[in-house]
Structures are given as structure tokens and as C-alpha cells.
Design an enzyme around this catalytic site. Structure first.
Site, short mmCIF file in Angstrom:
data_model
loop_
_atom_site.label_atom_id
_atom_site.label_comp_id
_atom_site.label_asym_id
_atom_site.label_seq_id
_atom_site.Cartn_x
_atom_site.Cartn_y
_atom_site.Cartn_z
CG ASP A 20 -1.69 1.27 1.41
OD1 ASP A 20 -2.03 1.89 0.38
OD2 ASP A 20 -1.95 1.65 2.56
CG ASN A 22 -3.62 4.99 -1.10
OD1 ASN A 22 -3.59 4.05 -0.31
ND2 ASN A 22 -4.51 5.11 -2.07
CG ASP A 97 -6.91 -14.05 -12.32
OD1 ASP A 97 -7.73 -14.69 -12.99
OD2 ASP A 97 -6.39 -14.46 -11.28
CG ASP A 199 -11.58 -17.48 -11.99
OD1 ASP A 199 -10.82 -17.92 -11.10
OD2 ASP A 199 -12.82 -17.39 -11.85
CD GLU A 256 -9.50 -21.63 -11.01
OE1 GLU A 256 -9.28 -21.75 -9.79
OE2 GLU A 256 -10.32 -20.81 -11.47
CG HIS A 324 -5.76 -16.35 -5.36
ND1 HIS A 324 -5.20 -16.99 -6.45
CD2 HIS A 324 -7.08 -16.25 -5.63
CE1 HIS A 324 -6.15 -17.27 -7.32
NE2 HIS A 324 -7.30 -16.84 -6.86
CG ASP A 325 -8.53 -19.60 -4.85
OD1 ASP A 325 -9.01 -18.64 -4.21
OD2 ASP A 325 -8.76 -19.78 -6.06
#
Length: 555
Positions: A20, A22, A97, A199, A256, A324-325
């Protein structure tokens, strides 16, 4: 068209949790730009961003409202243009993605489609009439729980959603839908994007007519994948997609493809379809009563057998152990308590040097671990909440249900990246969107950069070895010692050289007899070792806990 992706090492970035800039607690595109030097020094050459498109974020961006707009939480289109320029200036590639199976219910296409049964967008989605009693068309259940059908009074019909009800399945049988999706892909291709991760790709073509199904184990509903996986027109659509988009831009494309066997997957890897696919068989080696959510410990032999079968059956594989899964790979397949560094290095060696394109999930290169929140309320992932409640309904105690969530929640891989020892691990100056793992003082990139024996330093050596060794990219794969209870060993060989990759999954010292693989140790040259030394005598190796070796067989 060149097959540049065979030399690719892909680094998956989960933008929300990467960096991040900001102070709003959410990672952004400028954060990725600020860390490109770090990524380049790691040795990766391709970046994959999970969805950055405009989205209500019901499922962390996998519910797209506008395919050609940047989600404001990540920045602007100018930020994206700067990112892709900076990536290309470093001779790296960028993948996006693309969520092509479904859109958000906030997408303009769906907002128009639900108004009536006529009009341009009427058939952009999968609509079915109710049963005579007004109930859902079939008993299919959604992946995130409940029915896979949702009623819309305006049309007096139900629409199909494989996932959350806000993620509406597109009707790929409609050529106008396909054209619209291709146009979105072309928009990004013209901006210079080098490929796509696609995906839920093997769910595009549904089997119709839809019918009631036997109830899935541990569920009141039928398994939706029985009607959507590897459907009758899928390859027809992929060939069309390739012709209209991929072939014109020399792209890396990875689909996927859950619920897909080796035999089925081989049909995708063709010049007129895809570069490679993500398969999930090795992600099921520790499944239990509630599927991937379980407290079952995997068997190394099951993992080895599955990976070897895919190596043998596929011309090219997408290699991964985490994303991420999934939970963190060192917590799942290694030992994050006693041998975190050793097992993280071993696991990386084992999977990255197989034949295929390696994918590294952010944070695995520094050995980030599962987060283990102490309350279900601390978890953000809607799938974790759904399965937790489902387990309670089925009589599982709260303690066991939380233990399973701690082991397998997708949030384990989504906690903010641990950059340094500053507050919030250097991820943000504000309050992070998800709690930072409490072990960030010990596990972070800054500390790893200073330690020549860190997991990060090892990854750099490993990736450099692969990049400089054609045999470890194009060479044939042969499984060795298939019956050994502790060792996953294999050979990579071509007409230039032979390499042995020997990895121990044991927590104790184990014996490995090289004579069983017809090699003499005095003919071996150690190219990589995750320990400082190696014990051997009389052609026998004595491997330390989670030791990994890469050895070149001398002529």
C-alpha cells in the site's frame, strides 16, 4: 510464435495485500511499481496480477463489474500504464487474471439482462424457468453454499451462479457474449499485456438440459461441477478465443481447470488453445469430509504420485504448491514450527525444477506461514465463513471447525506481505484491510535480504540455476525411487546433461542409497544444497531433515 513462457518464472501478486502506498490499508498498483526491483532481484521474469478490474469485491475481485476499468482501490489507468511500461523496461512480462465464466451482478450486462427476456443482453446469462411449484430449476448447489440458482422477479426466472449469488454465470453459447469477452481481452492486449490466467476456464460450456443430481457428500445439493466441467463446446470456444486473441499477441495463457484428469487436460495444451493449465489433483491430497477443508495430513507418496503422473502425462505443466486460494505451502506441506527454512527451501526445489512453468505466490519466497486467527470473525473469506457454518450444521464442534479453517482458509495466503519490522510489517501506514500475521517481526523480506542463508537467498540461487540450465527447463522428467517413504527424487535429462533432484520430506535424518538409481556418488557434482554440508559414505546419502539436493551427473 515463440514459446517464451517455457523460460518464464511467474510471480503471483495479490494486489490487495502486496504493498500500500497511500495509507488506506489496501495494496495498490503504485505499490507494485515500488517493488519491481525486489521482484527482479528475486529472479522472476513474469508477474501475474489477480483481478484489478472494477468490482464490488464480494469475492475479492473475482466478481467483475467492468472488464476495462481499473478498480479505484488499486489506482487509475495511468497507474496501470506506468506499471506495464516499467515491467517491460525490465524485460519482464505481465499477466492479468481474466474472470470469463461469470460477471458481478453489478455489471452493466447483467443489470440490463435481468430487466426482461428481450433486448440485447437478455441472453447474456443462463436463465431458466422455475419448476411448476416455483422452486429452483434443479438442485444444483453453489460452490460457496446454498442453491446455484437465484430468482429474479422482473424476469420470473432463475439465473445460474456457480459461486456466490453476486457472481452470475455468462451464457457462452451466445456468440455475442463470446465476442464481448474477446473485445475486453483485446483491450488489454493492445495495452501490452503478455497473457492471461483464465479463471474457471473449463466451466464455460455447460451441459444442458440441466437436471437434478445426486446429493454431494456432506451437502443438501447436487454438485454443480457435474454440469459445468469440460462441457461439450469448450474446445470449440477455446479455439475461437485463441484465433481472435491469443494467436495475435504471442501470449502465455494458463487456464484454471478444476475437476480435470490428465487425459482431459492434454486436450487443452495445443498451439490453437492454451499454453498450459492449472490442475488440482495435488491440491486434493489432504482433502476430507468437507473437501479441501479438513484437518487431514497429506501423505508424501500421494503428493509424489500425483505430480509424477502429471509430469508423465503432460507435455508442459503449470507448477505450483500455493496461490491465493490455498493455505501457505510451508504450513501445509512442510514444517513451519521446527524446520520452516529447511522445508520451505526443500519444497521450492521439489516443485520448481520439474518440467513446466513455475508459479511462485507472493510471500512464499520468504517463508510466510498460515495466519491462524483465533476467531472465525477475523476471517474475511466468504468461503471460509460458509464452510464453517456448514460444518456446525453437520455436527462438527466449534473448536474442530475453527481448527480446520485455520489450516485451510484461503485467507492464509491473503494476509499482507511482510516487508520489514515496522508497524504493519511495512505494508501500510494505515490500518490494513486484513490483519498482518503476528510473526512479521521474525519473518519479513528485510531480514531475509540480510541473511545469506535465508529462504529468499535460496530462491535466488534456485531460480538462477533453472534460468542458466536448459536441461532443467526442457529436459525429460523421470521419477526415481517411487516406493521410498520419505524421498521425492527425480531425474531431469536431455542430450546435454543429467540432473538429479533429491528431496526429503522427513523430520529426521534418513538414508538414501544411490545405488538404487544406478548412479555413483563420485560421479555427482552438487549444484544446489539447502544445507551447508552433505553426509555420504559408500554411495549412500544421509539426508538431514527436509534436505534438498540438486546434483549434476558427470560424464
Amino acid at each position: 510464435m515463440s514459446e517464451w513462457w517455457k523460460k518464464a518464472v511467474v510471480y503471483q501478486i495479490y494486489p490487495q495485500s502486496f504493498q500500500d502506498t497511500n495509507g488506506d490499508g489496501i495494496g495498490d498498483l503504485q505499490g507494485i511499481i515500488s517493488r519491481l526491483d525486489y521482484l527482479q532481484s528475486l529472479g522472476v521474469n513474469t508477474l501475474w496480477l489477480t483481478p484489478i478490474f472494477k468490482s464490488p469485491m464480494v469475492d475479492n475481485g473475482y466478481d467483475v463489474a467492468d472488464y476495462t476499468s481499473i478498480n479505484p482501490i488499486y489506482g487509475t489507468m495511468d497507474d496501470f500504464d506506468e506499471l506495464i511500461k516499467d515491467v517491460h523496461d525490465r524485460h519482464m512480462h505481465l499477466l492479468l487474471d481474466m474472470v470469463v465464466n461469470h460477471t458481478s451482478d453489478q455489471c452493466k450486462w447483467f443489470q440490463e439482462s435481468k430487466k426482461s427476456r428481450t433486448g440485447k443482453y437478455a441472453d447474456y446469462y443462463i436463465w431458466e424457468d422455475p419448476k411448476p411449484d416455483g422452486s429452483a430449476p434443479t438442485n444444483m448447489g453453489g460452490v460457496f453454499g446454498g442453491s446455484a440458482w437465484e430468482y429474479v422477479p422482473e424476469r420470473k426466472q432463475y439465473y445460474l451462479h456457480m459461486f456466490a449469488k453476486q457472481q452470475v454465470d455468462l451464457n457462452w453459447d451466445n456468440p455475442e457474449v463470446r465476442k464481448a469477452v474477446y473485445n475486453c481481452m483485446i483491450f488489454w492486449a493492445k495495452k501490452g499485456v503478455d497473457g492471461f490466467r483464465l479463471d474457471s476456464l473449463n466451466s464455460l460450456s455447460k451441459r444442458r438440459p440441466f437436471v437434478d443430481l445426486p446429493k454431494a457428500a456432506g451437502s443438501d445439493y447436487g454438485n454443480v461441477f457435474a454440469c459445468v466441467s469440460n462441457g461439450p463446446h469448450l474446445h470449440e470456444y477455446l479455439k475461437e478465443m485463441n484465433k481472435e486473441v491469443f494467436s495475435k499477441y504471442n501470449m502465455l495463457t494458463v487456464g484454471e481447470t478444476s475437476n480435470t484428469t490428465v487425459q482431459e487436460a492434454t486436450k487443452y495444451i495445443r498451439p490453437d488453445e492454451l499454453s498450459m493449465v492449472f490442475q488440482f489433483e495435488h491440491m486434493d491430497v489432504d482433502s476430507g469430509r468437507f473437501g479441501q477443508y479438513s484437518n487431514v495430513r497429506f501423505k508424501m507418496s500421494d503428493l509424489r504420485d500425483t505430480l509424477a503422473r502429471w509430469q508423465k502425462g503432460m507435455s508442459w505443466n503449470a507448477l505450483y504448491l500455493g496461490n491465493h486460494d490455498q493455505p501457505r505451502l510451508v504450513s501445509r506441506f512442510g514444517d513451519d514450527k521446527h524446520f520452516r527454512k529447511e522445508s520451505a527451501k526443500m519444497l521450492a526445489t521439489m516443485y520448481i525444477l520439474q518440467k513446466g512453468t513455475p508459479y511462485i505466490f507472493e510471500g512464499d519466497e520468504i517463508g510466510m506461514t498460515n495466519v491462524n486467527f483465533k476467531s472465525i470473525d477475523d476471517y474475511h473469506d466468504l468461503d471460509s465463513h460458509q464452510i464453517y457454518n456448514h460444518m456446525l450444521d453437520w455436527g462438527v464442534s466449534k473448536e474442530e471447525a475453527l481448527d480446520i479453517i485455520q489450516r485451510k482458509s484461503r485467507d492464509n495466503g491473503r494476509t499482507p506481505f511482510q516487508w520489514n519490522t515496522d508497524k504493519e510489517a511495512g505494508f501500510t501506514t494505515g490500518k490494513p484491510w486484513m490483519t498482518v500475521n503476528s510473526n512479521y517481526k521474525e519473518i519479513n523480506a528485510a531480514e531475509a535480504e540480510k541473511d545469506p542463508n535465508s529462504i529468499l537467498a535460496y530462491y535466488k540461487k534456485l531460480l538462477k540455476l533453472r534460468d542458466n540450465t536448459d536441461t532443467l527447463i526442457e529436459g525429460d522428467f523421470k521419477l526415481l525411487s517411487p516406493d521410498d517413504s520419505d524421498i521425492f527424487a527425480y531425474e531431469r535429462k536431455d542430450d546435454k546433461a543429467t540432473y538429479l533432484v533429491i528431496t526429503s520430506f522427513a523430520k529426521d535424518k534418513v538414508r538414501y542409497d544411490l545405488s538404487t538409481i544406478d548412479q555413483k556418488f563420485d560421479q555427482l557434482d552438487v549444484a544446489l544444497n539447502n544445507y551447508d554440508d552433505l553426509e555420504e559414505a559408500d554411495n549412500v546419502l544421509y539426508l538431514k531433515p527436509y534436505q534438498a539436493l540438486v546434483v549434476k551427473v558427470k560424464d
